[in-house]
Write an enzyme that holds these catalytic residues in place. Structure first.
Site, PDB file in Angstrom:
ATOM      1  N   ASP A 387      -1.427  -0.901  -1.913  1.00  8.95           N
ATOM      2  CA  ASP A 387      -2.330   0.292  -2.842  1.00  8.95           C
ATOM      3  C   ASP A 387      -1.374   1.582  -1.982  1.00  8.95           C
ATOM      4  OD1 ASP A 387      -3.583   1.304  -4.697  1.00  8.95           O
ATOM      5  OD2 ASP A 387      -5.033   1.917  -3.119  1.00  8.95           O
ATOM      6  N   THR A 389      -3.103   5.298  -3.230  1.00 12.57           N
ATOM      7  CA  THR A 389      -4.252   6.175  -2.724  1.00 12.57           C
ATOM      8  C   THR A 389      -4.736   5.313  -1.090  1.00 12.57           C
ATOM      9  OG1 THR A 389      -4.517   6.600  -4.932  1.00 12.57           O
ATOM     10  CG2 THR A 389      -6.314   7.508  -2.725  1.00 12.57           C
ATOM     11  N   ASP A 587      -7.183   0.097   0.522  1.00  9.80           N
ATOM     12  CA  ASP A 587      -8.565   0.508   1.198  1.00  9.80           C
ATOM     13  C   ASP A 587      -9.570   0.899   0.571  1.00  9.80           C
ATOM     14  OD1 ASP A 587      -7.387   2.525  -0.443  1.00  9.80           O
ATOM     15  OD2 ASP A 587      -8.368   3.979   1.498  1.00  9.80           O
TER      16      ASP A 587
END
Length: 748
Positions: A387, A389, A587
């Site tokens: 991912d 971000t 996250d």
């Protein structure tokens, strides 16, 4: 070896006979004695003291001068051997007989079954031979005496005891990683009360207690500062040795080290709920988990002891049938040697010891393994999906640009947007709210708030309907004429910013641009992962242009942008369907489904609990370089397991035939039960010793990193911008075409 066996007091495992150990290690040193080790050590030294004269008396006939002495083969010498060997066998070796008998009762034959049978056979044969020699054939008698093997029985017991002592000491060191983590927490805390401060044991701290942390002290539990200020060294969490300033309302973590200042903190998480406690629990659970590769050893171990007993019986029969005289003596000695040399423990220990040490080593580097299966799967990973971000970037976006349409007031525009975003949990929403606070915006009351995952948010503020989100979301909500906003956002996106589109009362109202800086360590981590042979794929819900800028800066192999959480899951499935072994790193809550779908999910420890629960690997420090460490850890651990299994298989495959006497027809060589006992004792110790080598493995290859930095195997790609109408116009920074004035786009 069998983590399902649990009880509330010390004892033996009914399946393998090994002594039980504490489910979770306690703080202290590796050298702290345990009851089992102390008992085995005492039995070893006393047994060795009694066995030495037995061995000397038994071997004295081989010494040319002494062997001719009358006492060398006298009845007194034989009786002395009997008297000294008896306490060695029946006291020093008593635990082996107990465990062997328990294995028969539990129908789970193990190493101690073989030891009890072998030692018992040698001792009983010798006792009968000495007490009733006339029961044996005349060919076995020499001047009325039959050969005795008290020295073999006694020496085997002592050697096995030595092996147990070495094994128990080595096993105690496998828990050193957990003990090191536990030792990070102080044993006491300073409780602040009306009558003054006083120290209390750490386990007595309760949530809500006020604790004083003085200069040089360790922070006792997780909490927040309520008074004072200081700087705290948080390398346990962040990996950085640079102290972090702490003032009122700042969070502090148990186990971190306070600097020169003093502060009072409120305890918020204590005991196993602290970050340190969660890490210890996760490591302990992983160390007790079973890797799939262990199934092979389990299958072999299931038939191993019965097979050895059968081989021993066959050895006895063959030597009685076709062996040289004295046939019975040869048959017994070789059958005993077969029983003694076989070591199912070496097979059983091969996997769990490596897993235990490897998982502990990873924890010391901030790589938390959820279970052994994840560690085994990670070795095969060839594709890493990340991912953007919070994984590639810092996950702390900042509001950079506020661009309202011409007919909207800038302050009112930002106030409406920030008021709506207060209700959202998205990191970009938080960036807008914080940016509005810094600009002095006034927040209004939101009614009818609605959030669409992967799309945007809607709400009513002061009777105005405000909508924030992606162009596709706005179109789905039937908002017209958003093309001018999209055109205005192109330049922002080419600068690596994320553009968020705003409408008020159904009309396009403007754009907000948020930037999330790439972590300083990300580029280095990507190069490191490429050097390990991984393909990197970025999945993000961000705009394609913004994603392309980040990907080009970092040298990422493939990008999928404007993708929703369900799309991440689908893309992971697609990669796996293509035959790739996929790991996913993320996250956020929206990453949890994809983390579960990947063969190995990797959660950044700075992220959400949902992501960490869905992942097989957690990086405490939230640093992408930890993935390279995790892969090195996996490869080293699995290689260590294969070495252990190979040595265990080869040891038994070669040792048992030699003990049976297969070399005798060719070379006249027979394996003494004493040598067999020594080999058996050292086999388990060698497996544990090999596993302990993992404690010293380097998870960060600095030499390799220097080579990567100097040779640039995966160079950063330069971003080149070109005009869609005039492709000959190219430059290395955003801008407009000098011919048609259109915005330049990144060249694919």
């Amino acid at each position: 070896m069998h983590p399902e066996v649990q009880q509330d007091h010390p004892g033996y495992c009914p399946k393998c006979g090994m002594s039980l150990e504490l489910k979770t290690a306690k703080a202290g040193s590796d050298e702290e004695e345990n009851i089992e080790l102390l008992d085995m050590t005492n039995r070893f030294w006393i047994g060795a003291a009694l066995t030495l004269p037995v061995f000397v008396l038994a071997m004295v006939h081989l010494v040319p001068t002494l062997g001719r002495q009358p006492w060398a083969n006298s009845h007194a010498t034989r009786w002395l051997q009997f008297a000294l060997a008896t306490p060695v066998v029946w006291w020093a070796g008593w635990p082996f007989f107990v465990r062997g008998w328990n294995s028969v009762v539990a129908r789970s034959l193990n190493m101690f079954t073989l030891i009890a049978m072998g030692v018992g056979a040698a001792y009983i044969f010798s006792a009968i031979a000495m007490l009733m020699p006339r029961l044996f054939p005349y060919t076995m008698q020499h001047e009325g005496n039959v050969d005795i093997y008290f020295e073999a029985a006694a020496v085997i017991v002592v050697l096995v005891l030595l092996g147990q002592v070495l094994e128990l000491r080595a096993r105690s060191r496998t828990g050193s990683a957990i003990r090191a983590l536990l030792n990070l927490a102080p044993p006491t805390a300073r409780l602040v009360e009306a009558g003054g401060d006083h120290e209390i044991p750490l386990e007595h701290v309760k949530v809500g207690d006020l604790l004083r942390v003085v200069p040089g002290d360790k922070v006792p539990v997780d909490g927040s500062v309520v008074e004072g200020h200081s700087s705290v060294e948080e390398s346990m969490v962040t990996g950085e040795a640079i102290p972090v300033e702490k003032t009122v309302d700042d969070k502090v973590t148990g186990g971190t080290v306070n600097g020169p200042g003093s502060f009072v903190m409120r305890a918020e998480r204590v005991g196993s709920d602290t970050l340190l406690g969660q890490i210890v629990n996760m490591v302990a659970e992983a160390q007790r988990s079973r890797a799939p590769i262990q199934g092979l050893a389990d299958k072999v171990a299931g038939i191993f002891v019965p097979a050895v007993v059968a081989v021993s019986a066959a050895t006895f029969v063959i030597w009685i049938w076709i062996g040289p005289e004295p046939k019975l003596a040869h048959a017994i000695v070789n059958a005993v040697a077969v029983l003694i040399i076989a070591c199912p423990c070496a097979l059983g220990l091969a996997t769990p010891m490596s897993i235990m040490v490897g998982v502990g080593r990873g924890a010391q580097e901030g790589v938390l393994v959820k279970n052994a299966e994840a560690l085994e799967r990670l070795e095969k990973v060839d594709t890493l999906v990340v991912d953007k971000t919070g994984t590639l970037t810092e996950g702390k976006p900042r509001l950079m640009d506020v661009l309202p349409a011409d007919d909207f007031d800038s302050r009112q525009f930002l106030s409406l947007v920030a008021s709506l975003e207060q209700n959202s949990e998205h990191p970009l929403a938080d960036a807008i709210v914080q940016g509005a606070k810094e600009r002095g915006s006034v927040f209004g009351v939101v009614k009818d708030f609605r959030s669409v995952t992967g799309g945007g948010v809607v709400g009513t503020i002061n009777d105005q309907v405000v909508m924030i989100g992606k162009p596709a979301f706005l179109r789905m909500e039937n908002i017209p004429d958003i093309e001018p906003l999209e055109a205005s956002a192109v330049k922002l996106q080419e600068e690596g910013k994320t553009a968020m589109f705003v409408t008020i009362d159904g009309k396009p109202a403007g754009i907000l641009a948020v930037a999330d800086p790439v972590k300083d360590t990300t580029a280095e981590a990507i190069r490191d992962l490429h050097a390990l042979g991984l393909e990197i794929v970025m999945l993000t819900g961000d705009n394609r242009r913004t994603a392309a800028v980040v990907a080009n800066q970092l040298g990422i192999d493939a990008v999928e942008a404007e993708i929703e959480p369900a799309g991440k899951v689908a893309h992971v499935k697609k990669l796996r369907a293509e035959g790739k072994h996929v790991a996913m790193a993320g996250d956020g809550i929206n990453d949890a489904p994809a983390l579960s779908e990947a063969e190995v999910g990797i959660a950044m420890g700075t992220g959400t609990d949902a992501a960490m629960q869905s992942a097989g690997i957690t990086l405490v420090k939230g640093d992408l370089r930890g993935i390279a460490k995790a892969i090195r850890l996996s490869r080293a651990t699995m290689g260590n397991i294969r070495q252990n299994l190979f040595f265990a298989f080869i040891y038994n495959a070669l040792g048992i035939p030699v003990a049976a006497g297969v070399l005798y027809p060719f070379f006249g060589l027979l394996l003494s039960p004493i040598i067999a006992g020594a080999a058996m004792s050292l086999s388990s110790v060698s497996v544990i010793g090999n596993a302990l080598r993992l404690r010293a493995m380097k998870l960060e290859n600095k030499e390799e990193r220097r080579n990567i930095m100097s040779n640039e195997k995966t160079p950063e790609k330069k971003v080149v911008y070109t005009c869609p109408m005039h492709p000959e116009v190219q430059q290395e920074k955003p801008g407009n075409c000098p011919k048609c004035h259109m915005t330049l786009e990144p060249k694919q």
